[in-house]
Design an enzyme around this catalytic site. Structure first.
Site, PDB file in Angstrom:
ATOM      1  N   ASN A 123       0.850  -1.186   0.000  1.00 36.40           N
ATOM      2  CA  ASN A 123       0.000   0.000   0.000  1.00 36.40           C
ATOM      3  C   ASN A 123       0.887   1.238   0.000  1.00 36.40           C
ATOM      4  OD1 ASN A 123       0.565   0.803   2.852  1.00 36.40           O
ATOM      5  ND2 ASN A 123      -0.476  -1.138   3.288  1.00 36.40           N
ATOM      6  N   LYS A 130     -14.698   0.318  14.091  1.00 40.75           N
ATOM      7  CA  LYS A 130     -13.425  -0.393  14.228  1.00 40.75           C
ATOM      8  C   LYS A 130     -12.998  -0.462  15.689  1.00 40.75           C
ATOM      9  CE  LYS A 130      -8.682  -0.537  12.486  1.00 40.75           C
ATOM     10  NZ  LYS A 130      -7.721   0.013  11.482  1.00 40.75           N
TER      11      LYS A 130
END
Length: 405
Positions: free
Chosen positions: A221, A348
């Protein structure tokens, strides 16, 4: 930048012509510019051009009797607020890293007591050469701000990282320097540690992970590691014993920080487990969620690749730390989101079982950039911080962690 004084050292590269536009932009922003032009730089731009644009005398020689009598290279090196090297060639950065002082520019750089910002420009292979990588790391460790070059076509016909950024981007880097300097008024001076976190051990993760597909490919990434490294440095500056578990990035280790380099998510999970117990864990790394079964040979376009690329879920490091027997008193996770940032961060935090989530929107150029706008999600609610330099985000978060511990 009103009233800020820039000493601009123009190195010898085809990109030297961009220094002319940079001078214009600095002056338009309210700064003043005095130029030093290297011998090699004079092959690309002339002293007269720089003098006309800066409305200041241009300095070219260490052995100019008039200059040494009236000003001297020591005074020239110290009267500016910031020294900018643009373009910073591979040769010039090598001399800077080695402390060589064999002309006016390099002598000024070793004699200055002011911050230095270097803007590299060179061929892609020169930029990726081990010597240049080593020199850039050395300069960053010495406190020099090295701006990442752009990626694109080059005058030599090749393509890749190494292009000098456009003048507006360089001006933005200069302005960030002065913004960070003003924010740093509340930060302890360089090299001076406070005791707010003395005796505390904090684990920080930073950067991306690389998940091998075959011997030549991997899943990755765009994380630069800059925010995590800044947080590790800020915590160390408050007296903490910091273990930094870093993915594959080319960043200098912050002072006072113990660094463990890893590549994959599984390696990072193992390194974090070995680093515990700790008083706090700050999970900044952008860990790859999936990996593949690594092929022993390069995959070919023969129909076998899709089966080999079946994804396997990686260890959930944040959840593991939050639920571990050696759980730190404070577990801070990070959430890089492209939409519904706060909603995803709240979910999350509940899912992972951590104490705080630091969420940011990465739909723009935050990953790899120098600034961040974050939202701190805790049991008490959400606190949002306007866009700040990453060093300032790190300082604020470190102070908040100190208060929590």
């Amino acid at each position: 930048m009103m009233g800020q004084r820039i000493l601009l050292i123009v190195g010898g590269g085809i990109a030297a012509y961009k220094s002319c536009e940079l001078i214009r932009l600095i002056r338009k922003s309210g700064g003043t510019v005095r130029c030093v032009l290297t011998e090699a730089g004079q092959h690309f731009v002339t002293p007269m051009t720089l003098a006309a644009l800066s409305e200041q005398q241009v300095h070219t020689s260490l052995f100019d009797l008039k200059d040494e009598t009236e000003m001297g290279h020591i005074q020239l090196s110290r009267e500016a607020d910031l020294v900018v090297v643009c373009p910073a060639t591979a040769d010039l950065m090598a001399k800077m890293a080695a402390g060589i002082a064999d002309d006016l520019a390099t002598t000024l750089l070793i004699a200055t007591d002011k911050p230095v910002l270097a803007v590299p420009a060179m061929n892609v292979r020169m930029w990726s050469h081990a010597a240049t990588v080593r020199n850039v790391a050395r300069l960053r460790a010495d406190g020099v701000t090295v701006v990442e070059p752009d990626e694109g076509p080059m005058a030599c016909g090749e393509y890749g990282p190494g292009r000098l950024p456009e003048p507006p981007a360089i001006l933005a880097a200069i302005e960030r320097h002065f913004a960070e300097r003003s924010h740093a008024a509340a930060v302890p001076p360089t090299g001076i540690r406070t005791s707010a976190l003395a005796g505390r051990h904090i684990v920080v993760t930073a950067g991306p992970t690389h998940e091998p597909i075959d011997p030549v490919r991997y899943i990755a990434n765009r994380s630069s590691g800059k925010q995590g490294f800044a947080i590790a440095g800020a915590l160390a500056a408050l007296g903490a014993r910091v273990t930094l578990v870093a993915g594959p990035v080319q960043l200098a280790t912050p002072g006072g920080v113990r660094r463990v380099d890893v590549e994959t998510a599984r390696e990072m999970a193992d390194a974090v487990a070995h680093a515990l117990p700790a008083d706090a864990a700050v999970m900044v790394a952008a860990v790859a969620d999936w990996r593949t079964a690594e092929a022993p040979q390069k995959l070919k376009k023969d129909g076998s690749a899709p089966a080999a690329l079946a994804l396997v879920e990686n260890p959930d490091i944040l959840a593991t730390v939050s639920q571990s027997r050696d759980r730190p008193r404070l577990v801070v996770g990070f959430a890089a989101e492209t939409n519904d940032v706060i909603d995803h961060a709240v979910a999350k935090r509940a899912r992972k079982g951590c104490d705080w989530i630091v969420a940011n929107d990465v739909s723009g150029d935050v990953m790899g950039g120098e600034a961040n706008r974050v939202h701190i999600v805790t049991a008490s609610g959400v606190e949002s911080w306007d866009e700040l330099p990453k060093d300032e985000v790190a300082r604020r978060l470190a102070m908040r962690i100190a208060d929590a511990l």
